[in-house]
Design a protein around this motif. Structure first.
Motif, PDB file in Angstrom:
ATOM      1  N   TYR A 139       0.826  -1.210   0.000  1.00 47.38           N
ATOM      2  CA  TYR A 139       0.000   0.000   0.000  1.00 47.38           C
ATOM      3  C   TYR A 139       0.854   1.251   0.000  1.00 47.38           C
TER       4      TYR A 139
ATOM      5  N   ASN B  44     -15.653   2.692  10.370  1.00 46.53           N
ATOM      6  CA  ASN B  44     -14.375   2.146  10.826  1.00 46.53           C
ATOM      7  C   ASN B  44     -14.570   0.895  11.667  1.00 46.53           C
ATOM      8  N   LEU B  47     -15.377  -2.040   9.523  1.00 46.44           N
ATOM      9  CA  LEU B  47     -14.203  -2.518   8.784  1.00 46.44           C
ATOM     10  C   LEU B  47     -13.264  -3.317   9.673  1.00 46.44           C
ATOM     11  N   SER B  51     -12.306  -7.214   9.317  1.00 52.66           N
ATOM     12  CA  SER B  51     -10.899  -7.579   9.218  1.00 52.66           C
ATOM     13  C   SER B  51     -10.547  -8.687  10.209  1.00 52.66           C
ATOM     14  N   ASP B  58      -6.461  -6.122   5.273  1.00 48.81           N
ATOM     15  CA  ASP B  58      -6.783  -4.968   4.433  1.00 48.81           C
ATOM     16  C   ASP B  58      -7.785  -4.021   5.082  1.00 48.81           C
ATOM     17  N   MET B  62      -7.492   0.021   5.541  1.00 50.61           N
ATOM     18  CA  MET B  62      -8.542   0.930   5.079  1.00 50.61           C
ATOM     19  C   MET B  62      -8.910   1.914   6.181  1.00 50.61           C
TER      20      MET B  62
END
Lengths: 166, 101
Positions: A139, B44, B47, B51, B58, B62
């Protein structure tokens, strides 16, 4: 033990979040900012429960340390406290609350009936070395773009805050 | 009942709804910005939960990028509010209706 912690932290997050947007005791923006800090800190606790330790620290440092301070600076700079004098549109507030409650109901119903977490167990250990390695290899381009974005934001803020802005 | 992915997603969606309620309900630009922050935080949380439960790093990366973008967004937005306040002496959205037909 962690299950009890999850329930306590998520209840705290939701209650403090509700107090940010609709506080029955005070309509002062500073109070809302303080409750936003509490929401952020409880959410950092949820991140710790999810084993995302680095993100929990970043959350507290960036949000509670930088973003909220920026909010408080602007609130105190503008000296806003005349919101309570406004008339409150009851019909709009009730209609909006009912609409939002139904949206929340649909979301919760969808999540609980979809069986999305049926055969999943918590497995990932969010270790900081792995995070750093991914950030600087896979990234690295988004990372550089983030740096550029922060530079653009900084220049934009300086330009916008200049006195002779016409 | 063991806490699973659904529990975190329910908390996240409820927090998102609270943030959206704030955007709909409040008339002060700064409070609308705070509600936007709540909505970003809800995303958030979803996510990070995904995860953790799908064994994929990932999602956390993010979240890292979302926090950065949110910080710069708040800085620019608050500078815009200050510039607006200097010209109009208000942060109430009902007084800022120049684009209204």
């Amino acid at each position: 033990m962690t299950d009890i912690l999850f329930y306590i932290l998520s209840a705290l997050t939701l209650v403090f979040g509700l107090l940010v947007v609709a506080n029955p005791f005070s309509r002062n923006p500073v109070t809302s900012a303080m409750f936003l800090v509490m929401t952020i800190v409880s959410m950092a606790g949820l991140f710790v429960l999810l084993h995302a330790f680095f993100l929990a620290v970043i959350q507290v440092m960036v949000y509670a340390g930088a973003v909220i301070v920026l909010f408080l600076f602007v609130i105190m700079l503008l000296d806003i406290n005349e919101e309570e004098k406004r008339r409150f549109q009851v019909f709009g507030a009730v209609a909006g609350s009912i609409g939002l409650l139904s949206i929340a109901g649909v979301l919760v119903k969808t999540i609980t009936t979809s069986g999305i977490g049926a055969d999943r167990s918590p497995s990932l250990e969010g270790s900081t070395p792995l995070l750093g390695e991914a950030l600087f290899t896979q990234y690295v381009l988004p990372f550089e773009i983030m740096g550029l974005l922060l530079l653009v934001a900084m220049i934009g803020v300086i330009l916008l805050s200049k006195k002779e802005l016409e | 009942m063991e806490v699973g992915l659904e529990h975190y997603l329910v908390v996240s969606s409820l927090l998102f709804s609270i943030g959206l309620l704030g955007v709909v309900l409040r008339r002060n630009l700064i409070l609308i910005y705070m509600s936007l922050e709540l909505m970003l935080n809800a995303a958030n949380l979803a996510l990070v939960a995904f995860s953790r439960f799908t064994d994929n790093l990932d999602g956390q990366l993010m979240v890292f990028f979302i926090i950065t973008v949110a910080a710069s967004e708040v800085a620019v937005g608050l500078a815009l509010i200050v510039a607006l306040f200097r010209r109009r002496q208000t942060t109430n959205v009902e007084d800022l209706a120049t684009l209204k037909l």
